[in-house]
Motif scaffolding. Structure first.
Motif, PDB file in Angstrom:
ATOM      1  N   GLN A 161       5.103  -5.749   5.801  1.00  0.00           N
ATOM      2  CA  GLN A 161       4.321  -6.088   6.946  1.00  0.00           C
ATOM      3  C   GLN A 161       3.735  -4.871   7.690  1.00  0.00           C
ATOM      4  O   GLN A 161       2.670  -4.538   8.088  1.00  0.00           O
ATOM      5  N   PHE A 162       4.613  -3.829   7.812  1.00  0.00           N
ATOM      6  CA  PHE A 162       4.094  -2.637   8.222  1.00  0.00           C
ATOM      7  C   PHE A 162       3.209  -1.867   7.324  1.00  0.00           C
ATOM      8  O   PHE A 162       2.313  -1.444   7.755  1.00  0.00           O
ATOM      9  N   VAL A 173      -3.853   3.556  18.465  1.00  0.00           N
ATOM     10  CA  VAL A 173      -3.489   2.845  17.092  1.00  0.00           C
ATOM     11  C   VAL A 173      -2.222   2.212  17.270  1.00  0.00           C
ATOM     12  O   VAL A 173      -1.899   1.191  16.558  1.00  0.00           O
ATOM     13  N   ARG A 174      -1.385   2.730  18.279  1.00  0.00           N
ATOM     14  CA  ARG A 174       0.102   1.862  18.423  1.00  0.00           C
ATOM     15  C   ARG A 174      -0.129   0.410  18.769  1.00  0.00           C
ATOM     16  O   ARG A 174       0.578  -0.297  18.659  1.00  0.00           O
ATOM     17  N   LEU A 224      -5.235  -1.468   8.993  1.00  0.00           N
ATOM     18  CA  LEU A 224      -5.585  -0.629  10.414  1.00  0.00           C
ATOM     19  C   LEU A 224      -6.552   0.701  10.082  1.00  0.00           C
ATOM     20  O   LEU A 224      -7.296   1.156  10.703  1.00  0.00           O
ATOM     21  N   ALA A 225      -6.193   1.164   8.841  1.00  0.00           N
ATOM     22  CA  ALA A 225      -6.783   2.369   8.263  1.00  0.00           C
ATOM     23  C   ALA A 225      -8.281   2.190   8.001  1.00  0.00           C
ATOM     24  O   ALA A 225      -9.105   2.904   8.101  1.00  0.00           O
ATOM     25  N   LEU A 259       8.302   3.068  10.524  1.00  0.00           N
ATOM     26  CA  LEU A 259       9.269   1.585  10.570  1.00  0.00           C
ATOM     27  C   LEU A 259      10.814   2.568  10.304  1.00  0.00           C
ATOM     28  O   LEU A 259      10.731   3.110   9.222  1.00  0.00           O
ATOM     29  N   VAL A 313       2.837   6.368  12.829  1.00  0.00           N
ATOM     30  CA  VAL A 313       3.489   5.171  13.003  1.00  0.00           C
ATOM     31  C   VAL A 313       4.547   5.087  12.022  1.00  0.00           C
ATOM     32  O   VAL A 313       4.531   5.380  10.970  1.00  0.00           O
ATOM     33  N   LEU A 327      -1.603  -1.740  16.126  1.00  0.00           N
ATOM     34  CA  LEU A 327      -0.253  -1.945  14.981  1.00  0.00           C
ATOM     35  C   LEU A 327       0.504  -3.141  15.716  1.00  0.00           C
ATOM     36  O   LEU A 327       0.673  -3.868  14.996  1.00  0.00           O
ATOM     37  N   LEU A 348      -2.232   7.678  11.199  1.00  0.00           N
ATOM     38  CA  LEU A 348      -3.595   6.944  11.419  1.00  0.00           C
ATOM     39  C   LEU A 348      -4.136   7.583  12.457  1.00  0.00           C
ATOM     40  O   LEU A 348      -3.463   7.680  13.740  1.00  0.00           O
ATOM     41  N   LEU A 384      13.733   1.683   8.851  1.00  0.00           N
ATOM     42  CA  LEU A 384      14.098   0.659   7.844  1.00  0.00           C
ATOM     43  C   LEU A 384      15.601   0.071   8.292  1.00  0.00           C
ATOM     44  O   LEU A 384      15.941  -1.215   7.869  1.00  0.00           O
ATOM     45  N   THR A 394      -0.438  -1.496   8.519  1.00  0.00           N
ATOM     46  CA  THR A 394      -1.160   0.061   8.876  1.00  0.00           C
ATOM     47  C   THR A 394      -2.089   0.157   7.700  1.00  0.00           C
ATOM     48  O   THR A 394      -3.319   0.923   7.991  1.00  0.00           O
ATOM     49  N   ASP A 395      -2.130  -0.482   6.494  1.00  0.00           N
ATOM     50  CA  ASP A 395      -3.197  -0.209   5.657  1.00  0.00           C
ATOM     51  C   ASP A 395      -4.644  -0.906   6.077  1.00  0.00           C
ATOM     52  O   ASP A 395      -5.694  -0.156   6.145  1.00  0.00           O
ATOM     53  N   ARG A 437       3.442   6.291   8.313  1.00  0.00           N
ATOM     54  CA  ARG A 437       1.969   6.279   7.909  1.00  0.00           C
ATOM     55  C   ARG A 437       1.273   7.245   9.338  1.00  0.00           C
ATOM     56  O   ARG A 437       1.267   6.809  10.400  1.00  0.00           O
ATOM     57  N   LEU A 481       1.004  -6.652  13.852  1.00  0.00           N
ATOM     58  CA  LEU A 481       2.176  -7.131  13.538  1.00  0.00           C
ATOM     59  C   LEU A 481       2.855  -8.383  14.109  1.00  0.00           C
ATOM     60  O   LEU A 481       3.350  -9.036  13.514  1.00  0.00           O
ATOM     61  N   TYR A 526       9.913  -0.180  15.122  1.00  0.00           N
ATOM     62  CA  TYR A 526       8.752   0.331  14.875  1.00  0.00           C
ATOM     63  C   TYR A 526       8.792   1.537  15.805  1.00  0.00           C
ATOM     64  O   TYR A 526       8.962   1.531  17.130  1.00  0.00           O
ATOM     65  N   THR A 583       9.855  -7.083   6.403  1.00  0.00           N
ATOM     66  CA  THR A 583       9.415  -5.946   7.350  1.00  0.00           C
ATOM     67  C   THR A 583       8.796  -4.745   6.838  1.00  0.00           C
ATOM     68  O   THR A 583       7.811  -4.552   7.496  1.00  0.00           O
ATOM     69  N   GLN A 584       9.347  -4.336   5.764  1.00  0.00           N
ATOM     70  CA  GLN A 584       8.529  -3.199   5.199  1.00  0.00           C
ATOM     71  C   GLN A 584       7.096  -3.497   4.898  1.00  0.00           C
ATOM     72  O   GLN A 584       6.164  -2.608   4.876  1.00  0.00           O
TER      73      GLN A 584
END
Lengths: 102, 339
Positions: B301-302, B276-277, B309-310, A31, A29, B280, A24, A33, B306-307, A22, B284, A38, B298-299
């Protein structure tokens, strides 16, 4: 890369099955999988990531970056291939032995 | 049917299944709204009543302590947690939680039904705190949501969230906001949900967990609280109607409270926007029940973080941990809030 040497003649493809990313504020950033870790790409890395997605050809990526950044070609090439090599080592990008999209 | 009937399955039957079969949903007489969801309960709770159910509804059923030994025998405990807190899974995927000598809970595999009980040595207030934070958080996660470990205030129609580990001062800062006439949205658990207009913070239970000194300073007119448990001096402070924001509010900013260990008493108050990092990583790290790990979560959460954070800025605020500094911290945050 299996059985070959990484060069600008290689093709590159983002492994969408292995990574969710994504953008930002100009950074990416990600992930991983497979490992659940991260990762982050700075602005230049983010541009490389976008160009790989767009072109799939490392030479095209290189050419686009040359237009956008004022750096010596050899430095650009070295940095680009180092980043791609790292992304490939993490399984985030798949490399082809030859650039089939030339 | 009374609560004591629970667990009496037919001879040889699975007691967990017996609960499901024996207790109809209608036994949960009370319906409340909390975190933007509905909670039906067998017992009255300190939550706002709700007439119409939300799309997501959980049930809270109360059982006597005698219900749990049979359940616990079926549990495959997960190693790692400290001895006073244990959890594990039943063969059908339900999760069992136990705070030794205090509370026990069973969360159904589908994440909709919470069965709980408490021992004589504790209080219904403390039971509600554990049920409404820990167990509801697990239920939300099982239903695909990612709540955050956060305290959230409403100020002039805007929600502002504080992140930080337990003991970092989230609730104390919230009390300082209350003292200035702002209202509590939620303490310790925040479910931020996405709407067309952006993220909103949903209201949690109308209470705040505070140390006595903080409560005396900032909430002098409130009824005195109930002790949380024997391990802490924190009190569960009930709030007055005007101190509570009963409906959701647009989430405008998130502030990470710097660790008290990194702040000297003499240090000035600083507020910095996080890269940003770091933002995040912060978000998290503020997701709850992080022991509930699977690739799908995990996916999620990411993507959730991120959504968020945007749309919502994250900043870090660092300040000396003395009560006198809190009004200045509050004012700095209020001045920093986006319009």
């Amino acid at each position: 890369m299996v059985g070959g040497h990484l060069s600008l003649d290689c093709s590159a493809r983002i492994n969408n099955d292995n990574v969710v990313s994504r953008e930002l504020e100009g950074e990416t950033v990600m992930l991983d999988l497979k490992s659940g870790t991260y990762l982050g790409l700075n602005q230049v890395g983010t541009r490389v990531w976008a160009l790989i997605q767009e072109h799939g050809s490392l030479r095209r990526v290189f050419e686009e970056l040359q237009k956008e950044y004022d750096v010596p070609p050899e430095t650009l090439k070295t940095d680009l291939l180092a980043l791609v090599d790292e992304l490939a080592a993490k399984g985030l990008v798949s490399l082809g032995a030859t650039d089939e999209r030339k | 049917m009374s609560a004591s009937d629970l667990g009496r399955g037919a001879p040889g039957s699975d007691p967990v299944k017996a609960v499901v079969a024996e207790l109809p949903c209608g036994a949960c007489l009370y319906r409340y709204g909390v975190y933007g969801i509905s909670l039906r309960s067998e017992i009255p709770l300190a939550l706002p009543a709700q007439e119409t159910a939300s799309p997501l509804e959980f049930e809270l059923r109360i059982v006597p302590a005698s219900f749990f030994p049979d359940v616990a025998r079926q549990v495959k405990f997960v190693s790692g947690p400290p001895a006073w807190y244990q959890y594990g899974f039943l063969p059908d995927g339900a999760v069992y939680y136990r705070w030794l000598d205090n509370f026990e809970f069973l969360l159904s595999a589908d994440g909709h039904r919470i069965t709980g009980g408490w021992s004589d040595g504790t209080t219904i207030e403390a039971f509600q705190v554990y049920a409404l934070i820990w167990i509801v958080a697990s239920a939300l996660i099982r239903n695909g949501y990612e709540p955050l470990h956060a305290t959230c205030m409403e100020a002039d129609g805007k929600a502002v969230a504080f992140l930080g580990e337990s003991g970092f001062g989230k609730s104390s800062l919230a009390a300082c906001f209350l003292h200035a006439g702002h209202r509590l949205l939620t303490d310790d658990l925040l479910l931020a949900t996405k709407t067309r207009g952006g993220y909103v913070a949903n209201p949690g239970p109308p209470r705040l967990k505070l140390f006595p000194r903080v409560a005396k300073t900032f909430l002098p007119a409130n009824p005195w609280g109930t002790p949380m448990n024997s391990l802490t001096k924190k009190l569960i402070m009930p709030l007055l109607d005007h101190q509570v924001c009963w409906t959701y509010a647009p989430l405008k900013a998130i502030y990470l409270l710097e660790s008290p260990r990194k702040v000297s008493r003499a240090k000035e108050i600083t507020l910095e926007r996080l890269p940003v990092r770091d933002s995040l990583t912060t978000l998290l790290g503020s997701t709850v029940r992080r022991e509930m790990v699977d690739p799908q979560r995990t996916q999620r959460q990411f993507l959730t973080c991120t959504d968020l954070l945007a749309q919502v800025p994250v900043a870090r605020i660092s300040y000396p941990r003395v009560l006198e500094s809190l009004p200045k911290v509050r004012d700095m945050i209020l001045a920093d809030l986006p319009s």
